[in-house]
Design a protein around this motif. Structure first.
Motif, mmCIF file in Angstrom:
data_model
loop_
_atom_site.group_PDB
_atom_site.id
_atom_site.type_symbol
_atom_site.label_atom_id
_atom_site.label_comp_id
_atom_site.label_asym_id
_atom_site.label_seq_id
_atom_site.Cartn_x
_atom_site.Cartn_y
_atom_site.Cartn_z
ATOM 1 N N VAL A 15 0.958 -1.286 -0.101
ATOM 2 C CA VAL A 15 -0.216 -0.151 -0.008
ATOM 3 C C VAL A 15 1.016 1.198 -0.013
ATOM 4 O O VAL A 15 1.654 1.409 0.830
ATOM 5 C CB VAL A 15 -0.824 0.073 1.206
ATOM 6 N N VAL A 64 -2.982 0.411 -4.140
ATOM 7 C CA VAL A 64 -2.622 -0.866 -3.617
ATOM 8 C C VAL A 64 -1.893 -1.512 -4.852
ATOM 9 O O VAL A 64 -2.442 -1.319 -5.983
ATOM 10 C CB VAL A 64 -3.832 -1.776 -2.897
ATOM 11 N N ASN A 86 5.884 -0.540 0.394
ATOM 12 C CA ASN A 86 4.855 -0.707 1.152
ATOM 13 C C ASN A 86 5.086 0.396 2.489
ATOM 14 O O ASN A 86 6.004 0.786 2.841
ATOM 15 C CB ASN A 86 4.737 -1.713 1.944
ATOM 16 N N SER A 88 3.715 1.599 5.876
ATOM 17 C CA SER A 88 3.213 0.965 7.180
ATOM 18 C C SER A 88 2.073 1.708 7.624
ATOM 19 O O SER A 88 1.169 1.109 8.280
ATOM 20 C CB SER A 88 4.340 0.470 8.350
ATOM 21 N N ASP A 136 -0.745 1.163 5.419
ATOM 22 C CA ASP A 136 -1.160 -0.190 5.416
ATOM 23 C C ASP A 136 -1.996 -0.464 6.631
ATOM 24 O O ASP A 136 -3.201 -1.094 6.604
ATOM 25 C CB ASP A 136 -0.042 -0.849 5.535
ATOM 26 N N TYR A 159 -6.101 -1.166 6.684
ATOM 27 C CA TYR A 159 -6.367 -2.399 6.955
ATOM 28 C C TYR A 159 -7.863 -2.260 8.028
ATOM 29 O O TYR A 159 -8.639 -3.139 7.895
ATOM 30 C CB TYR A 159 -5.532 -3.069 7.776
#
Length: 303
Positions: free
Chosen positions: A95, A194, A212, A214, A217, A221
């Protein structure tokens, strides 16, 4: 092992911008890439609202098939278009850092906000939130990519249309006649990109994982877990936004009736490192506070 990573994308201006962004980042890391664009069913069928097409992931299905068939190695998507359950064999690899999450109103004039007006959007979430705030207004459906929708607004007698700010900023078509809708809760994962890959393609998957972010992400999520538990996708007015601020994760989620008259909301904050299952807990709170019954009604109305 080394190979050319084939990047699958839709062929709209925004989708190609996203694919080139991933391409530039991968090539900066020393990987060789190629962009392959395809048309999706969602782009080709512009005469029906998304929820009437009866397909989850309508903007991702064509690329999913291309990946499974081996035509492309990875695919780049606006994350809000991606189903919360990926097809078997396809995994989320990265992501990217999130852009602006806000919705905006592109308008012709703002006098209508004090009286009656007509707003265009293809999103049930935006429709419901607009009608909740402006119950005397009319909402009409609009489909197509960003440029198509901007032109449709120009060509029709509507007062305005709602867009994701990130998309217009990315391809530099954000008009001056817009206002931020800071009261509107965005779609889960709005503003995030993504990249997905095949689970059995270790080379491409490991390459993409280097991109990515974090923080994005974790936030997406939580938002997508909230969406998944509520059984959303394109079929219900669901909004969610998670932000990490000073080691805390602050979350806001909503579920509305299609006409905007009923609105269920949850707002919670936890330490950011406790994010696992947080979206699920927030969704269950909404379901327990009338959300189960509301989802039944929504499904009946859309059937």
């Amino acid at each position: 092992m080394s190979k050319t990573i084939r990047i699958g994308t839709r062929d709209s201006q925004l989708a190609l911008w996203q694919a080139h962004t991933v391409q530039d980042q991968l090539e900066a890391l020393g990987f060789t890439t190629e962009i392959i664009s395809v048309k999706s069913t969602g782009d080709l069928l512009l005469d029906k609202p998304l929820y009437e097409l009866g397909i989850t992931g309508i903007f991702t299905k064509t690329l999913d098939i291309a990946m499974i068939n081996g035509t492309v190695d990875i695919a780049v998507h606006s994350m809000k278009d991606v189903p919360t359950r990926l097809p078997k064999g396809i995994v989320q690899s990265a992501v990217l850092p999130r852009a602006n999450t806000q919705d905006i109103l592109v308008y012709k004039d703002l006098d209508f906000l004090k009286s009656n007006g007509t707003i265009a959007t293809g999103s049930l979430r935006r429709q419901a939130q607009w009608l909740h705030k402006y119950p005397s207004h009319k909402v009409v459906d609009i489909r197509g990519n960003v440029n198509t929708r901007l032109q449709k607004l120009e060509d029709n007698p509507w007062n305005g249309a709602i867009f994701a700010k990130a998309g217009l900023e990315r391809i530099e078509v954000l008009p001056p006649n817009h206002i931020d809708l800071d009261w509107m809760v965005p779609a889960p994962a709005q503003g995030a990109m993504v990249v997905v890959s095949m689970e059995n393609d270790a080379f491409s998957t490991e390459a993409v994982r280097k991109l990515n972010d974090s923080t994005t992400d974790i936030c997406t999520y939580v938002e997508r877990e909230f969406l998944q538990i509520l059984e959303g996708g394109c079929t219900a007015p669901i909004g969610a936004l998670a932000k990490i601020e000073q080691d805390n994760l602050n979350f806001e989620g909503i579920l509305l009736s299609l006409d905007g008259k009923q609105k269920l909301m949850v707002k919670k904050s936890i330490p950011a490192n406790e994010y696992i299952n947080f979206g699920k807990l927030c969704a269950q709170e909404v379901l327990n506070n009338g959300g189960k019954e509301l989802m039944v009604e929504i499904k009946k109305e859309l059937a």
